[in-house]
Motif scaffolding. Sequence first.
Motif, PDB file in Angstrom:
ATOM      1  N   HIS A   1      35.867  20.507  29.768  1.00  0.00           N
ATOM      2  CA  HIS A   1      35.924  21.959  29.605  1.00  0.00           C
ATOM      3  C   HIS A   1      37.365  22.457  29.500  1.00  0.00           C
TER       4      HIS A   1
ATOM      5  N   LEU B   1      32.369  30.375  26.162  1.00  0.00           N
ATOM      6  CA  LEU B   1      31.927  29.402  27.154  1.00  0.00           C
ATOM      7  C   LEU B   1      32.631  29.573  28.505  1.00  0.00           C
ATOM      8  N   THR B   2      33.742  30.272  28.517  1.00  0.00           N
ATOM      9  CA  THR B   2      34.552  30.340  29.738  1.00  0.00           C
ATOM     10  C   THR B   2      33.769  30.839  30.959  1.00  0.00           C
ATOM     11  N   PRO B   3      33.031  31.946  30.869  1.00  0.00           N
ATOM     12  CA  PRO B   3      32.312  32.403  32.077  1.00  0.00           C
ATOM     13  C   PRO B   3      31.310  31.369  32.589  1.00  0.00           C
ATOM     14  N   LEU B   4      30.633  30.691  31.670  1.00  0.00           N
ATOM     15  CA  LEU B   4      29.647  29.696  32.099  1.00  0.00           C
ATOM     16  C   LEU B   4      30.336  28.489  32.734  1.00  0.00           C
ATOM     17  N   VAL B   5      31.438  28.093  32.164  1.00  0.00           N
ATOM     18  CA  VAL B   5      32.150  26.936  32.711  1.00  0.00           C
ATOM     19  C   VAL B   5      32.742  27.266  34.077  1.00  0.00           C
ATOM     20  N   LEU B   6      33.247  28.471  34.236  1.00  0.00           N
ATOM     21  CA  LEU B   6      33.743  28.877  35.552  1.00  0.00           C
ATOM     22  C   LEU B   6      32.611  28.847  36.575  1.00  0.00           C
ATOM     23  N   ASP B   7      31.458  29.372  36.185  1.00  0.00           N
ATOM     24  CA  ASP B   7      30.300  29.320  37.085  1.00  0.00           C
ATOM     25  C   ASP B   7      29.967  27.873  37.429  1.00  0.00           C
ATOM     26  N   ARG B   8      30.021  27.058  36.401  1.00  0.00           N
ATOM     27  CA  ARG B   8      29.638  25.656  36.560  1.00  0.00           C
ATOM     28  C   ARG B   8      30.560  24.926  37.529  1.00  0.00           C
TER      29      ARG B   8
ATOM     30  N   LEU C   1      29.952  26.207  41.056  1.00  0.00           N
ATOM     31  CA  LEU C   1      28.716  25.662  41.631  1.00  0.00           C
ATOM     32  C   LEU C   1      28.911  24.213  42.060  1.00  0.00           C
TER      33      LEU C   1
ATOM     34  N   PHE D   1      29.720  30.365  45.791  1.00  0.00           N
ATOM     35  CA  PHE D   1      29.751  30.607  44.345  1.00  0.00           C
ATOM     36  C   PHE D   1      30.025  32.076  44.035  1.00  0.00           C
TER      37      PHE D   1
ATOM     38  N   THR E   1      33.641  33.355  42.184  1.00  0.00           N
ATOM     39  CA  THR E   1      33.620  33.748  40.763  1.00  0.00           C
ATOM     40  C   THR E   1      33.668  35.259  40.582  1.00  0.00           C
TER      41      THR E   1
ATOM     42  N   LEU F   1      39.072  35.516  40.161  1.00  0.00           N
ATOM     43  CA  LEU F   1      39.498  34.949  38.878  1.00  0.00           C
ATOM     44  C   LEU F   1      40.774  35.587  38.352  1.00  0.00           C
TER      45      LEU F   1
ATOM     46  N   GLY G   1      28.752  23.014  28.607  1.00  0.00           N
ATOM     47  CA  GLY G   1      29.482  24.275  28.634  1.00  0.00           C
ATOM     48  C   GLY G   1      28.651  25.470  28.248  1.00  0.00           C
TER      49      GLY G   1
ATOM     50  N   ALA H   1      25.313  27.077  32.994  1.00  0.00           N
ATOM     51  CA  ALA H   1      26.073  26.965  34.241  1.00  0.00           C
ATOM     52  C   ALA H   1      25.539  25.886  35.164  1.00  0.00           C
TER      53      ALA H   1
ATOM     54  N   ARG I   1      26.905  39.168  42.703  1.00  0.00           N
ATOM     55  CA  ARG I   1      28.299  39.150  42.246  1.00  0.00           C
ATOM     56  C   ARG I   1      28.627  40.377  41.399  1.00  0.00           C
TER      57      ARG I   1
ATOM     58  N   PHE J   1      36.539  40.385  29.894  1.00  0.00           N
ATOM     59  CA  PHE J   1      35.911  39.227  30.536  1.00  0.00           C
ATOM     60  C   PHE J   1      34.494  39.561  30.989  1.00  0.00           C
TER      61      PHE J   1
ATOM     62  N   ARG K   1      31.134  37.777  29.824  1.00  0.00           N
ATOM     63  CA  ARG K   1      30.190  37.193  30.777  1.00  0.00           C
ATOM     64  C   ARG K   1      28.752  37.583  30.414  1.00  0.00           C
TER      65      ARG K   1
ATOM     66  N   ALA L   1      27.825  35.497  27.511  1.00  0.00           N
ATOM     67  CA  ALA L   1      27.661  34.098  27.936  1.00  0.00           C
ATOM     68  C   ALA L   1      26.311  33.894  28.611  1.00  0.00           C
TER      69      ALA L   1
END
Lengths: 188, 480
Positions: free
Chosen positions: A64, A87-94, A97, A177, A181, A186, B198, B201, B221, B243, B247, B250
Motif C-alpha cells: 500500500h 484507496l487511502t481511506p480504506l488502507v488507513l482503516d486496514r 484494524l 480503530f 483513524t 491522521l 486496498g 478495509a 468515528r 479527505f 472517505r 472509498a
Amino acid sequence: MSELCEDADGAPCAVTGPVKLTDYLIRHQGVAPADAQAACAELQGTTECADDDFITEYTPQGVHVFSLGGNEPFLGRFSPLPEPSLLTPLVLDRVALLACGERVERDSAGTPQVFRSLDLSLTQVTPATPGMREMVEDLYRRLLARDATPEEVDIVLTVAESQPPPSAQEAARLTCFIIATTTEELFQ
Amino acid sequence: MTRPLGRRGLLLAAAAASASTLLPKRRATAQEPPGRYLFAIGALGGASILDSFLPLAEDASTEARALTSFAPALIETVAGVDLRCVAPLTEEITGPPPYAASYRQRTFLERHGPDTAVMTLDHSSVNHNVGQRRAMNGNGVNSGRTLLEAVAARHGQGLPLAAVNMMAGEFAAPGWDPSLPAHAQQVTVADARYFALGTHASLGLPIAVDHEQLLSARAIRARLDSESAFATSFEHVAGRRRFLALRERANELEASGIATEVGLLDLPGLERSPELTRIRELLPNFETDPFEAQAALAFLLAKSGGSCALGISPSDALALEGIGAERGVSNPALAFDSSHNTHRVGQHVMWSRLLRVTDALITLLKGAEDLLQPGSSLWDRSLVYMPTEFGRTRRRPAGSTRFGTGHFQNNGVVLVSPLIQGGRAYGGVDPATALTFGFERNTGEPRPSTHMSIEDVYGVVCEALEVEYENRGSTPSMLR
C-alpha cells in the motif's frame, strides 16, 4: 513494515523490492555461493561478478506504499502522490484494524502492554463493563496525546452497545480503530 | 461470510432479468453509446519502432548497413497485413548473458495484425521523465489530463475505479487539470497481486473483522469527526474536507464488492477470481511476474465493470524467466533503455516481453463477452496504446549486431484496436536515414516531409475513444 507484510497474509516480507541476485539465488534457489557468483558474472558478461546485480524478488512491494503517501524508487516513482488516492481511506482503516487487532491479540495472550484496564477474556461487554471507560481514556492519551472529554468517551463507548454485544477483544480493537483513524489523529 | 454480489454479479443479474433497475449507475442513467476502454501498455526506456513493426532492411539503401536495420532474411511479413516485423534473433539472445525472448513478433501480427497500426512521430523530449509524462498527457494538449484521466472522465462515470495506473516511472504521474472530475482521478498501484486488499478495509486480514461491527465503528468515528474540538476548529480546512469526501467515496468503493472480483491470490476471506483459470493459460507467470500480474488485474478490472482506463508496464528491474538451461533474462535492467549498451538484443527481448503480455491481454478481452452488449466482446470497444518516451539513435558500425544507441526524438508508436484502421503503418521510414516521416491525416498517405507529434498521437487515441477536447483535430484516415 511488519503490518504490511502480515497484511499480505504470510507472504515473505523481509524484502520489499530489488535484492542482490546472489542473495536471491543462495537463499531461494539453494544455489551454492560460488555458483551464485558465477551466475552473476555470466549475467554481467564477465568472468568475475562486480558489485552484484539487482533483481526484483517478487515479494509484496510495499503493498500500500502509494496509498499511504510513500514512494518507490525501484518502480521509478521518486515522489509521493500529490494527493491521497481513493484507496487511502480504506488502507488507513486496514492498517489500523490490523495493528489494533495485533496488539489486542498479543495482550490477550500475554502480559498486557496497552489494553491493561479491560479483561480481554470477557465474551461480552457493555459500555458499563469495568475497564471500558478507562480503556477509552487511555487510548486517547496514547493516540491523540490528550485527555478525552467525557462526551467523547460516551460517544466511543457506544461501540459496546451493538447487538449481539461484542466480546472484550472486539470492543478493544474497534475502540482502538475508531480513535486511530479520526481525522484528528491522521492530520496531526 | 456472505459474499457480496459485486459488480459482475450485478451485470449478470441485469442481463438475465433485463431489469434496468439492477444496472450499475452508469448504465442505468447514461443515454449514450457503450463506454470504451483504454489499455496503455508502457514501453519503458525508449522502444524503437524500427526494432518491431517498422524494420528497415539492410539492402534498402547504400547507407542502411550503418543504420538500425536488419538482414533481409530477418524481416518477416504476414499475409494480409501491411506491416513488417523482426524474426527471432537466435544468435544475439544466446548471450552472454542468456536471454529469454520466446515470443515471436510475427505471432502478434498473425493474431492481431488487422487491428495493429504503427503511427510515426517525433517525440518532443529525450529525457526519460519528461518523455514518459508527455507520452501520457500529449504534452499537455488536453489541459494537462493524461490519457487515462481523459478516458475515465469520458467513460468512467459510475465506475468504482475508473482509472487505475500500474505503470512504472512517470508514466504513472497524474495530470494537472484542476477541473478533472473526482471519478476520473487515477489510482496508482505498486503491486497488482495485492491490489484487491486496498479496495476493502477488512477482507483478507489475518484476524477476521465483523463487517457490521466495522460499519458501526465508522459511524461512531464520523460523530467524533464532526463533534470533537479538533473537528469544529478545523472544519473548513480544505485538505480535511477533501479527505472526508474521499472517505465517503472509498466506502462506496468497498461496498461495490470489487475486492471479491479482482483477487489474484487466495487470502483469508478473499478468494481468487474465478477467471484465474483462464488467465493462467495465457499469463502463466502472473504470480511471480509483476508485468503479467498487472495484465491479469487490468483484465479483471475491465471485465468486472470496475475500470475503463488502465495502465500497465514492465519495470526497469532485471527479471529472469525459465528454469535451468532455459533460464534467461526476460527483462534486462533498464528495460528498453538497456539499448545504451546492447541495442539490438535489448530491444528484441523487451519487444518480445511487451508483445507477449499484450497478446495475452487482448486474447482475454476478445474472449470476454460484454454482458450488456450480447454478442460483442470487451475487445470490440478497446484500444491498446504502447507509449514510450522516445526513439533511439540510428547509427551503428556497419553490419554490427552488438552496438549501443542513445535517446532520439524520431520514432513511432504501436496502437492496437478494432476501432482503428489497422494492418498498416501511418507514415514510413526513409531508407537513406532510417528516420520515420509522417502522413496526410485525411488519406493516410505517406508524406516524407511531415512529422507527427505526441499531441497527434494523443488526439488519435482520444478520437478513437470518443474523447473530445478543444482543438483536438481529426485524423479520419486512422479510424474505422
